[in-house]
Design an enzyme around this catalytic site. Structure first.
Site, PDB file in Angstrom:
ATOM      1  N   THR A   1       0.820  -1.214   0.000  1.00 40.23           N
ATOM      2  CA  THR A   1       0.000   0.000   0.000  1.00 40.23           C
ATOM      3  C   THR A   1       0.855   1.266   0.000  1.00 40.23           C
ATOM      4  O   THR A   1       0.445   2.299  -0.504  1.00 40.23           O
ATOM      5  CB  THR A   1      -0.940  -0.029   1.224  1.00 40.23           C
ATOM      6  OG1 THR A   1      -1.824  -1.134   1.063  1.00 40.23           O
ATOM      7  CG2 THR A   1      -1.765   1.235   1.346  1.00 40.23           C
TER       8      THR A   1
ATOM      9  N   SER B   1       1.455  -7.585  -0.839  1.00 45.79           N
ATOM     10  CA  SER B   1       2.214  -8.567  -0.046  1.00 45.79           C
ATOM     11  C   SER B   1       1.363  -9.745   0.417  1.00 45.79           C
ATOM     12  O   SER B   1       1.904 -10.751   0.867  1.00 45.79           O
ATOM     13  CB  SER B   1       2.909  -7.900   1.139  1.00 45.79           C
ATOM     14  OG  SER B   1       2.035  -7.743   2.235  1.00 45.79           O
TER      15      SER B   1
ATOM     16  N   ASP C   1       0.558  -6.723   5.014  1.00 47.16           N
ATOM     17  CA  ASP C   1      -0.097  -8.011   5.288  1.00 47.16           C
ATOM     18  C   ASP C   1       0.876  -9.126   5.659  1.00 47.16           C
ATOM     19  O   ASP C   1       0.575  -9.951   6.527  1.00 47.16           O
ATOM     20  CB  ASP C   1      -0.943  -8.452   4.074  1.00 47.16           C
ATOM     21  CG  ASP C   1      -2.203  -7.607   3.931  1.00 47.16           C
ATOM     22  OD1 ASP C   1      -2.563  -6.901   4.896  1.00 47.16           O
ATOM     23  OD2 ASP C   1      -2.818  -7.647   2.853  1.00 47.16           O
TER      24      ASP C   1
HETATM   25  N1  ASP Z   1      -2.573  -5.692   0.965  1.00 46.95           N
HETATM   26  C1  ASP Z   1      -1.538  -4.701   1.210  1.00 46.95           C
HETATM   27  C2  ASP Z   1      -0.204  -5.408   1.195  1.00 46.95           C
HETATM   28  O1  ASP Z   1       0.101  -6.094   2.123  1.00 46.95           O
HETATM   29  C3  ASP Z   1      -1.791  -4.049   2.511  1.00 46.95           C
HETATM   30  C4  ASP Z   1      -0.776  -3.018   2.913  1.00 46.95           C
HETATM   31  O2  ASP Z   1       0.265  -2.835   2.304  1.00 46.95           O
HETATM   32  O3  ASP Z   1      -1.047  -2.352   3.914  1.00 46.95           O
HETATM   33  O4  ASP Z   1       0.526  -5.300   0.254  1.00 46.95           O
END
Ligand code: ASP
Length: 335
Positions: free
Chosen positions: A16, A56, A90
């Site tokens: 993110t 991730s 994540d």
């Molecule tokens: N789904 C995202 C990831 O882990 C969540 C984040 O980065 O906060 O890449």
């Protein structure tokens, strides 16, 4: 005389922190959309390398391999003072524990950071986080503390860190022991040293097997020979299949048997309370073949103390997710 090391290598993996809310049709979100060049200003002492552009949640072996190679190369360069890694939140704790397992002995800071809000959010948290991460990577108190995670002004150790909130900016905690430190206005304040469980005397041998090897793996930094051997195996071999199984009310022994029949190479039993296991599981666990080691940890958020159940090898204070990585690394070590 040798020049002092000043360069920070920043490795981007996505997440993110490099994500865009507005990348696609309204309401869609794409993690890892932006390259590091659009996130971090260029600086003489910063080197930016985009390793991957993933969400991730989808972390895979190919990215872990590339990342470990890049980290090893960066740490080996005299002019490099430390490494900062931008990562999704994540699986940040998984990657932090893998890297801590392999690189805790380097003496140079390796700092992971993330964001909970995308880069195009009206009030993004990424810029503050990577600035804090750079401050930690340049701080003299970071190198001996192993791999670190910086988020929302807190500095966590790889061993204790876990994501504990689905959307809050302050998403990470270190369990009962608390954060290792904090960053405020670019200043790093250290609260404590990381916990490192004692390795029993005589166990600190690369040749140790079984429970001895397990105990050594739980307590990075490892002996150099073991470290190199496991890293080489990670780069060449398939990732061993280790499953986490949760003991809880009405735990069904068929799930254990199904995993063993399907060829699982290790089990992490996430126990209740301080590491207790449903009575219906105990005979099955006791009769597992030697090729399927099992380890016990607590599923409780605030476990972090010795486990009471002595039937399996203890994962000590590790969360089930981190115990799973360590057990897979053990299978790699055993070849
Ligand atoms: N789904 C995202 C990831 O882990 C969540 C984040 O980065 O906060 O890449």
């Amino acid at each position: 005389m040798q020049e002092p090391a000043t360069k920070i290598v920043v490795l981007g993996t996505g997440g993110t922190i490099a994500g865009l809310q507005t990348a696609g049709p309204p309401g869609t979100y794409r993690a890892g959309a932006l390259p590091l060049a659009q996130l971090l200003p260029e600086g003489a002492d910063l080197e930016r390398v985009d390793v991957a552009h993933i969400d991730s949640k989808d972390m895979d072996l190919a990215v872990w391999r590339q990342l470990t190679v890049q980290v090893a190369q960066a740490l080996g360069r005299d002019e490099v003072a430390g490494v900062v890694i931008t990562h999704g939140s994540d699986t940040l704790e998984d990657t932090a524990w893998l890297l801590h397992s392999l690189f805790a002995s380097s003496g140079k800071p390796v700092v992971l950071t993330c964001a909970m809000r995308p880069a195009d959010h009206p009030a993004p948290d990424g810029p503050g986080n990577w600035r804090d991460a750079l401050a930690v990577a340049r701080d003299g108190g970071a190198g001996h503390r192993g791999v670190l995670v910086v988020c929302a002004g807190q500095v966590h150790g790889a061993r204790g860190v876990r994501k504990q909130h689905g959307w809050a900016v302050d998403a990470f905690g270190s369990g009962q022991a608390g954060a290792l430190g904090a960053v405020n206005n670019g200043q790093v304040h250290w609260f404590r040293e990381p916990i490192r469980p004692a390795v029993d005397s005589g166990l600190n041998e690369a040749s140790a097997v079984g429970e001895s090897l397990w105990r050594t793996l739980l307590s990075p930094p490892w002996p150099e020979q073991l470290r190199t051997q496991v890293h080489q195996a990670l780069l060449r071999r398939d990732w061993p299949w280790v499953a986490v199984v949760h003991s809880a009310a009405l735990a069904d022994a068929r799930s254990l048997r199904a995993l063993v029949d399907a060829g699982v190479q290790g089990l992490v039993v996430a126990g209740t309370g301080s590491g207790t296991v449903h009575r219906d599981w105990l005979p099955v666990l006791a009769s597992l073949p030697e090729s399927v080691p099992w380890v016990l940890c607590s599923a409780c958020e605030m476990a972090g103390m010795p486990l009471t159940e002595q039937a399996g090898w203890s994962a000590l204070d590790l969360t089930p997710r981190k115990a799973r990585i360590s057990l897979a690394l053990m299978q790699l070590a055993l070849g």
